[in-house]
Design a protein around this motif. Structure first.
Motif, PDB file in Angstrom:
ATOM      1  N   CYS A 145       0.845  -1.191   0.000  1.00 22.06           N
ATOM      2  CA  CYS A 145       0.000   0.000   0.000  1.00 22.06           C
ATOM      3  C   CYS A 145       0.882   1.243   0.000  1.00 22.06           C
ATOM      4  O   CYS A 145       1.903   1.275   0.703  1.00 22.06           O
ATOM      5  N   THR A 146       0.499   2.243  -0.764  1.00 24.10           N
ATOM      6  CA  THR A 146       1.234   3.495  -0.754  1.00 24.10           C
ATOM      7  C   THR A 146       0.614   4.421   0.272  1.00 24.10           C
ATOM      8  O   THR A 146      -0.510   4.897   0.100  1.00 24.10           O
ATOM      9  N   SER A 147       1.358   4.658   1.351  1.00 22.77           N
ATOM     10  CA  SER A 147       0.953   5.636   2.351  1.00 22.77           C
ATOM     11  C   SER A 147       1.734   6.919   2.072  1.00 22.77           C
ATOM     12  O   SER A 147       1.833   7.358   0.926  1.00 22.77           O
ATOM     13  N   ILE A 169      -1.646   3.127   7.330  1.00 20.15           N
ATOM     14  CA  ILE A 169      -0.509   2.433   7.943  1.00 20.15           C
ATOM     15  C   ILE A 169      -0.981   1.481   9.034  1.00 20.15           C
ATOM     16  O   ILE A 169      -0.513   0.334   9.130  1.00 20.15           O
ATOM     17  N   GLN A 170      -1.928   1.906   9.858  1.00 20.56           N
ATOM     18  CA  GLN A 170      -2.424   1.036  10.924  1.00 20.56           C
ATOM     19  C   GLN A 170      -3.214  -0.143  10.362  1.00 20.56           C
ATOM     20  O   GLN A 170      -3.180  -1.250  10.918  1.00 20.56           O
ATOM     21  N   TYR A 171      -3.910   0.083   9.255  1.00 17.73           N
ATOM     22  CA  TYR A 171      -4.591  -1.038   8.590  1.00 17.73           C
ATOM     23  C   TYR A 171      -3.570  -2.053   8.092  1.00 17.73           C
ATOM     24  O   TYR A 171      -3.730  -3.271   8.287  1.00 17.73           O
ATOM     25  N   VAL A 172      -2.501  -1.563   7.463  1.00 23.56           N
ATOM     26  CA  VAL A 172      -1.439  -2.446   6.963  1.00 23.56           C
ATOM     27  C   VAL A 172      -0.848  -3.271   8.094  1.00 23.56           C
ATOM     28  O   VAL A 172      -0.681  -4.497   7.985  1.00 23.56           O
ATOM     29  N   LYS A 173      -0.511  -2.626   9.204  1.00 29.36           N
ATOM     30  CA  LYS A 173       0.091  -3.337  10.323  1.00 29.36           C
ATOM     31  C   LYS A 173      -0.876  -4.367  10.914  1.00 29.36           C
ATOM     32  O   LYS A 173      -0.468  -5.484  11.275  1.00 29.36           O
ATOM     33  N   GLY A 183       1.374 -16.681   5.559  1.00 30.44           N
ATOM     34  CA  GLY A 183       2.474 -16.369   4.660  1.00 30.44           C
ATOM     35  C   GLY A 183       2.179 -15.239   3.696  1.00 30.44           C
ATOM     36  O   GLY A 183       2.946 -15.015   2.747  1.00 30.44           O
ATOM     37  N   ILE A 184       1.092 -14.512   3.917  1.00 29.81           N
ATOM     38  CA  ILE A 184       0.761 -13.362   3.069  1.00 29.81           C
ATOM     39  C   ILE A 184       1.355 -12.118   3.711  1.00 29.81           C
ATOM     40  O   ILE A 184       1.006 -11.761   4.837  1.00 29.81           O
ATOM     41  N   ARG A 185       2.258 -11.472   2.991  1.00 28.44           N
ATOM     42  CA  ARG A 185       2.951 -10.311   3.538  1.00 28.44           C
ATOM     43  C   ARG A 185       2.230  -9.019   3.160  1.00 28.44           C
ATOM     44  O   ARG A 185       1.693  -8.901   2.055  1.00 28.44           O
ATOM     45  N   VAL A 186       2.218  -8.042   4.090  1.00 32.91           N
ATOM     46  CA  VAL A 186       1.549  -6.763   3.852  1.00 32.91           C
ATOM     47  C   VAL A 186       2.468  -5.651   4.349  1.00 32.91           C
ATOM     48  O   VAL A 186       2.847  -5.632   5.518  1.00 32.91           O
ATOM     49  N   ASN A 187       2.819  -4.740   3.455  1.00 37.68           N
ATOM     50  CA  ASN A 187       3.733  -3.651   3.809  1.00 37.68           C
ATOM     51  C   ASN A 187       3.286  -2.341   3.153  1.00 37.68           C
ATOM     52  O   ASN A 187       2.494  -2.349   2.201  1.00 37.68           O
ATOM     53  N   ALA A 188       3.816  -1.242   3.674  1.00 40.54           N
ATOM     54  CA  ALA A 188       3.491   0.081   3.134  1.00 40.54           C
ATOM     55  C   ALA A 188       4.751   0.816   2.723  1.00 40.54           C
ATOM     56  O   ALA A 188       5.814   0.663   3.344  1.00 40.54           O
ATOM     57  N   ILE A 189       4.611   1.614   1.683  1.00 42.73           N
ATOM     58  CA  ILE A 189       5.649   2.555   1.270  1.00 42.73           C
ATOM     59  C   ILE A 189       5.188   3.943   1.686  1.00 42.73           C
ATOM     60  O   ILE A 189       4.028   4.313   1.472  1.00 42.73           O
ATOM     61  N   CYS A 190       6.092   4.711   2.280  1.00 42.75           N
ATOM     62  CA  CYS A 190       5.759   6.071   2.712  1.00 42.75           C
ATOM     63  C   CYS A 190       6.630   7.062   1.941  1.00 42.75           C
ATOM     64  O   CYS A 190       7.722   7.434   2.411  1.00 42.75           O
ATOM     65  N   PRO A 191       6.194   7.487   0.762  1.00 42.50           N
ATOM     66  CA  PRO A 191       6.997   8.440  -0.006  1.00 42.50           C
ATOM     67  C   PRO A 191       7.085   9.786   0.704  1.00 42.50           C
ATOM     68  O   PRO A 191       6.141  10.234   1.365  1.00 42.50           O
ATOM     69  N   GLY A 192       8.236  10.418   0.537  1.00 42.69           N
ATOM     70  CA  GLY A 192       8.373  11.812   0.920  1.00 42.69           C
ATOM     71  C   GLY A 192       8.048  12.675  -0.278  1.00 42.69           C
ATOM     72  O   GLY A 192       7.251  12.290  -1.143  1.00 42.69           O
TER      73      GLY A 192
END
Length: 258
Positions: A145-147, A169-173, A183-192
């Motif tokens: 997810c792009t945060s 971000i809290q949903y992702v976590k 085994g399903i991974r969930v992560n976020a990218i936080c662009p500046g």
């Protein structure tokens, strides 16, 4: 005979769905994922741009499909998801990249709040839920997810946008913990600060009250990020190189949050 290991960032044989995949970070990710072997499903409200991106991928020797979907149109989104789940046996990568800005300061109202929260939070929640049966059929499923760094630290001039990205971000976590045993991974990218066509439009219409040079000067690395910077981190999260990472929110910001 010693077998040759698969390249670390390979997405060979994997299927990736990318929302907002026709422009900016989404387009860069579509092209990069394809270059590393993925079949890319581009979902974007700009059908012409989606088709152009898919054609660019095909010309480069990859495979892609383009779907015109306005993520704010409930009926259209529901119809797309129903058909996609029916016609696909699995999904390896879900990249919830599409996002929407919000008015600055206290200029928000119910309509702008609803649109921002819908695209930035509810749509990733909905897609993850609806596409979960397909992700469960993959042996290396990754949800990205792009945060934004606005979801990590307070940004006074964008309170609605910041709230939507912090919630994401809290949903992702939360779902990372929920899905980790499978085994399903969930992560976020936080662009500046990232130089994209959308940002330049926001500068032109006054939503962002700064110039590109002023924004770049505020970044410790003294440059803005670009779409490719974000796509490369997305590729890492989509690949086996990040196989023991889940529930993370990675700042890609030139040191802004350091």
């Amino acid at each position: 005979m010693t077998s040759v290991p698969e390249p670390l960032l390979s997405l060979q044989g994997r299927k990736a769905l990318i929302t907002g995949g026709a422009s900016g970070m989404g387009r860069a990710s579509s092209l990069l994922f394809s270059a590393h072997g993925a079949h890319v499903v581009i979902v974007d409200r700009n059908g012409e741009a989606a088709q152009d991106t898919a054609e660019d991928i095909r010309r480069a020797g990859g495979t892609a499909e383009a779907h015109t979907v306005d993520l704010l149109d409930w009926e259209a989104l529901d119809a797309f998801l129903e058909i996609f789940v029916r016609d696909n046996a699995h999904l390896d990568i879900l990249f919830n990249q599409a996002g929407l800005p919000a008015p600055p300061g206290f200029d928000y109202d119910l309509d702008s709040w609803t649109s921002c929260m819908t695209i930035n939070l509810w749509v990733p929640m909905l897609l993850t839920k609806r596409l979960l049966p397909l992700l469960r059929k993959s042996s290396h499923a990754s949800v990205i997810c792009t945060s934004s760094i606005a979801g990590v630290r307070a940004v006074s001039f964008f309170p609605t946008y910041s709230a939507s990205k912090a919630a994401l971000i809290q949903y992702v976590k939360s779902i990372a913990l929920l899905l980790a045993p499978e085994g399903i991974r969930v992560n976020a990218i936080c662009p500046g600060a990232t130089d994209t066509p959308a940002l330049r439009r926001d500068i032109e219409d006054g939503t962002v009250r700064a110039t590109i040079d002023q924004i770049a000067a505020s970044v410790p690395m003294k440059r803005m990020g670009n779409a490719q910077d974000m796509a490369q981190v997305a590729l890492f999260l989509a690949s086996g190189a990040s196989g023991f990472m889940t529930g993370t929110a990675i700042a890609v910001d030139g040191g802004a949050t350091a």
